[in-house]
Design a protein around this motif. Structure first.
Motif, short mmCIF file in Angstrom:
data_model
loop_
_atom_site.label_atom_id
_atom_site.label_comp_id
_atom_site.label_asym_id
_atom_site.label_seq_id
_atom_site.Cartn_x
_atom_site.Cartn_y
_atom_site.Cartn_z
N VAL A 188 -13.36 2.75 1.75
CA VAL A 188 -12.51 1.49 1.75
C VAL A 188 -13.37 0.30 1.52
O VAL A 188 -12.85 -0.75 1.50
CB VAL A 188 -12.02 1.38 3.24
CG1 VAL A 188 -10.92 2.52 3.52
CG2 VAL A 188 -13.00 1.60 4.20
N THR A 189 -14.56 0.52 1.37
CA THR A 189 -15.52 -0.68 1.19
C THR A 189 -16.01 -0.68 -0.44
O THR A 189 -16.85 -1.55 -0.85
CB THR A 189 -16.63 -0.72 1.97
OG1 THR A 189 -17.29 0.39 1.85
CG2 THR A 189 -16.37 -0.87 3.47
N ASP A 190 -15.57 0.44 -0.95
CA ASP A 190 -15.96 0.54 -2.64
C ASP A 190 -15.09 -0.36 -3.47
O ASP A 190 -14.25 -1.21 -2.95
CB ASP A 190 -15.51 1.91 -2.97
CG ASP A 190 -16.45 2.35 -4.26
OD1 ASP A 190 -17.38 1.67 -4.80
OD2 ASP A 190 -16.23 3.38 -4.77
N THR A 191 -15.70 -0.76 -4.71
CA THR A 191 -15.21 -1.55 -5.52
C THR A 191 -14.74 -0.92 -7.00
O THR A 191 -15.61 -0.29 -7.55
CB THR A 191 -16.07 -2.68 -5.84
OG1 THR A 191 -16.49 -3.25 -4.64
CG2 THR A 191 -15.43 -3.77 -6.81
N PRO A 192 -13.31 -0.72 -6.99
CA PRO A 192 -12.42 -0.90 -6.47
C PRO A 192 -12.24 -0.07 -5.09
O PRO A 192 -12.47 1.16 -5.20
CB PRO A 192 -11.08 -0.94 -7.06
CG PRO A 192 -11.57 0.05 -8.25
CD PRO A 192 -13.11 0.09 -8.51
N PRO A 193 -11.72 -0.38 -4.14
CA PRO A 193 -11.54 0.32 -2.87
C PRO A 193 -10.44 1.52 -3.09
O PRO A 193 -9.53 1.29 -3.90
CB PRO A 193 -11.19 -0.49 -1.78
CG PRO A 193 -10.24 -1.62 -2.56
CD PRO A 193 -10.93 -1.77 -3.73
N VAL A 194 -10.59 2.48 -2.39
CA VAL A 194 -9.86 3.65 -2.51
C VAL A 194 -9.10 3.78 -1.24
O VAL A 194 -9.54 3.79 -0.12
CB VAL A 194 -10.52 4.96 -2.50
CG1 VAL A 194 -9.72 6.48 -2.72
CG2 VAL A 194 -11.42 5.04 -4.08
N PRO A 195 -7.57 3.76 -1.16
CA PRO A 195 -6.76 4.15 -0.27
C PRO A 195 -7.08 5.34 0.72
O PRO A 195 -7.15 6.38 -0.11
CB PRO A 195 -5.21 3.95 -0.91
CG PRO A 195 -5.55 4.22 -2.16
CD PRO A 195 -6.85 3.63 -2.78
N VAL A 196 -6.73 5.58 1.96
CA VAL A 196 -7.14 6.73 2.50
C VAL A 196 -5.83 7.16 3.61
O VAL A 196 -5.25 5.93 4.06
CB VAL A 196 -8.05 6.50 3.61
CG1 VAL A 196 -8.48 7.59 4.44
CG2 VAL A 196 -9.40 6.00 2.74
N VAL A 197 -5.45 8.35 3.47
CA VAL A 197 -4.40 8.81 4.41
C VAL A 197 -5.05 9.72 5.50
O VAL A 197 -5.71 10.74 4.99
CB VAL A 197 -3.49 9.70 3.60
CG1 VAL A 197 -2.28 10.23 4.45
CG2 VAL A 197 -2.71 8.77 2.61
#
Length: 248
Positions: free
Chosen positions: A110-119
């Motif tokens: 969630v803090t990466d660039t670009p961020p990755v959505p999480v379920v």
């Protein structure tokens, strides 16, 4: 097309190592066997990438390689139709249960660039339940009520057998994760707006990746989720050039 990442870690086993080195078939004991001391391979998968960094009985050996592989796949260009510009492969992380490394991995996503959505699959246990709990009770100012915070800390201690100091550190990581509420979708079977896991994954993709509306529609139709196209894509204020629908 997307990369479906399930955060269930598989780690080093001497049985698998023997097969790689000597190319011979050796017995494999499932987790239910009293002879097994390690994690079981998920029998719902057909192929595995096994990562061995020399440690024994320690989770997390695969994390660095997995993230590099995901990054590489996400940067590949795909074309959904001839006249459109190529786009990358959207990535989503699905958390089922999980341990300490899972929480830290979610934070990296969630803090990466670009961020990755999480379920987050709430109710699946351990890390997933802790993230879902913090996500539910965190206020708009990124804080928890004192009694809720204490309950969360005690649950962390009990779940992972940690001291209070280590639980406090993990609590900080949890709170950093759930501050990105826009990137986290909590799924619980039969409850909430998402009744099915594939629905939660697709909605997370639509929220977390800023794809053009036609690409969102194509993705929803590929998944045969007309209901999501109706509720999430055909929204008020979205402009649709007439030429868009000639390619479907």
């Amino acid at each position: 097309m997307f990369l479906f990442q399930n955060l269930i870690s598989y780690h080093h086993s001497p049985v698998v190592k023997a097969k790689i080195k000597s190319q011979v078939t050796v017995p494999y004991h499932s987790i239910s066997s009293p002879k097994s001391r390690f994690a079981v391979l998920n029998n719902h998968h057909s192929y595995f990438i096994l990562v061995d960094n020399g440690t024994v009985g320690k989770y997390g050996a695969e994390i660095a390689l997995r993230k590099r592989l995901e990054k590489y796949i996400s940067q590949q260009k795909i074309y959904t139709r001839a006249e459109m510009e190529a786009c990358g492969v959207p990535v989503v992380c699905v958390v089922v249960e999980g341990g300490l490394n899972t929480i830290r991995t979610v934070l990296e996503y969630v803090t990466d660039t670009p961020p990755v959505p999480v379920v987050i699959c709430d109710g699946s246990g351990r890390a997933a339940d802790l993230i879902a709990f913090a996500h539910r009770y965190m206020h708009d100012d990124d804080s928890l009520l004192e009694d809720v915070k204490e309950q969360l800390l005690m649950t962390i201690e009990r779940t992972f057998h940690l001291t209070r100091d280590h639980a406090e550190k993990l609590h900080c990581e949890l709170m950093q994760c759930v501050r990105r509420k826009d990137l986290i979708t909590v799924f619980r079977m039969g409850e909430g707006p998402c009744q099915e896991l594939d629905q939660a994954v697709l909605i997370a993709l639509l929220k977390g990746h800023h794809m053009p509306a036609p690409d969102q529609l194509r993705l929803a139709l590929t998944w045969n989720r007309v209901d999501i196209a109706r509720s999430e894509i055909f929204v008020y204020g979205q402009e649709w050039p007439v030429s868009t629908f000639t390619t479907f």
